[in-house]
Motif scaffolding. Sequence first.
Motif, short mmCIF file in Angstrom:
data_model
loop_
_atom_site.label_atom_id
_atom_site.label_comp_id
_atom_site.label_asym_id
_atom_site.label_seq_id
_atom_site.Cartn_x
_atom_site.Cartn_y
_atom_site.Cartn_z
N UNK A 85 25.80 26.82 48.17
CA UNK A 85 26.51 28.00 48.66
C UNK A 85 27.98 27.93 48.30
N UNK A 86 28.45 28.79 47.36
CA UNK A 86 29.88 28.76 47.03
C UNK A 86 30.70 29.26 48.21
N UNK A 87 31.87 28.68 48.42
CA UNK A 87 32.71 29.15 49.52
C UNK A 87 33.86 29.99 48.97
N UNK A 88 34.44 30.83 49.82
CA UNK A 88 35.56 31.64 49.42
C UNK A 88 36.78 30.75 49.24
N UNK A 89 37.45 30.89 48.10
CA UNK A 89 38.62 30.07 47.83
C UNK A 89 39.64 30.93 47.09
N UNK A 90 40.90 30.78 47.44
CA UNK A 90 41.95 31.57 46.82
C UNK A 90 42.71 30.68 45.85
N UNK A 91 42.40 30.81 44.56
CA UNK A 91 43.05 29.98 43.56
C UNK A 91 44.53 30.29 43.53
N UNK A 92 45.34 29.24 43.41
CA UNK A 92 46.79 29.42 43.48
C UNK A 92 47.29 30.39 42.44
N UNK A 93 46.78 30.28 41.23
CA UNK A 93 47.27 31.16 40.16
C UNK A 93 46.93 32.61 40.47
N UNK A 94 45.78 32.86 41.09
CA UNK A 94 45.36 34.22 41.41
C UNK A 94 46.22 34.80 42.53
N UNK A 95 46.48 33.99 43.56
CA UNK A 95 47.30 34.45 44.68
C UNK A 95 48.71 34.78 44.18
N UNK A 96 49.30 33.89 43.40
CA UNK A 96 50.68 34.07 42.98
C UNK A 96 50.83 35.23 42.00
N UNK A 97 49.91 35.36 41.06
CA UNK A 97 49.98 36.50 40.16
C UNK A 97 49.62 37.80 40.87
N UNK A 98 48.75 37.69 41.89
CA UNK A 98 48.48 38.87 42.71
C UNK A 98 49.70 39.29 43.50
#
Length: 323
Positions: A85-98
């Motif tokens: 089961x994959x868990x929800x994770x917020x990749x740093x590069x995605x958060x910062x570019x978002x």
Amino acid sequence: MNDELELVREWDAGATPLNGPAKALARHRLLNAMAHADERTGTGLSRRHALSFVAAAAVATAVTGTAVLIGTDGSGGGGAPAASTPRLEYAAVTVLNGAAAWEREQEREPVAPRDDQFIYSKRIIKETEQKTGRVRTYTDEMWGSVGVSKPSLSMELGREMWEEPAGKGNGVWPPRKWSELKKLPQDPERLVLAILSAGSRPDGRSIGDLDEPHRYEAYWLLGELLKNPVLPQGLRPAAYEALAHVPGVKTIPGVQDSAGRTGVGIAHTGRGSHKSKYLIFDPVSYEFLGFRDERTSASGKETYTQLSHVVEWGIVDRLRQRP
């Protein structure tokens, strides 16, 4: 690779067109998923399946304005690890570019402050003593001399503190002079190297060549820059993107800011505990929410967790004046 390109074509067909920020977020999700898919073994998601998840998330962004990121460590969301089961994770590069994309949508060219004026800001600090759980809330106000040629006044946990004018040839970080802020590059990698060259001078190396102390220094200096409530248009999103370029940044999901909002933290893992100091972002829009820090009492016996966010700021003509 051809199969992956065909998958992207199939996903795009008939989908609602993405706006600029959504395209940027989808691109970063795609790159993150592809990179992590190559690292998976055993029961992990395949590279093609990772692309499927990212494509679906991108469509959700276009239709609803929200999306989730698929994790890469095979653990359940918020529960015990589960290999399938994959868990929800917020990749740093995605958060910062978002965050950079969100900021560019919101920001407007600010009025440039004069060197004889002051930058006023008011922030809320919620401080918790870790041993007892006792919580105290402070409202701190600051008046920073733009040209650093006049005394500045700030509050630290309710106590007033004065800053003397900077001597000739001396300055402060982050810069307060608008002319100095305008000189900072808005290319992310150049911004990282520029702020380091003003500090410990990494001798023209690329970001990839920086040692651990310089990486942490870049993270810290960019965080201090982001505490400045008013920056030239484009510089704040550039700082978020620059943070995404710094090796060692890490996400900490499920944290709260001083207003009680749940977000995702961005910290640096290179020095000490990565859970002690970080920036907090909204997990959906990636709006910046505030900071987390820790302090130790003068006796060394008490440790406090500090959560803070700015609630008001403006440009004023004199000390103690409010917008």
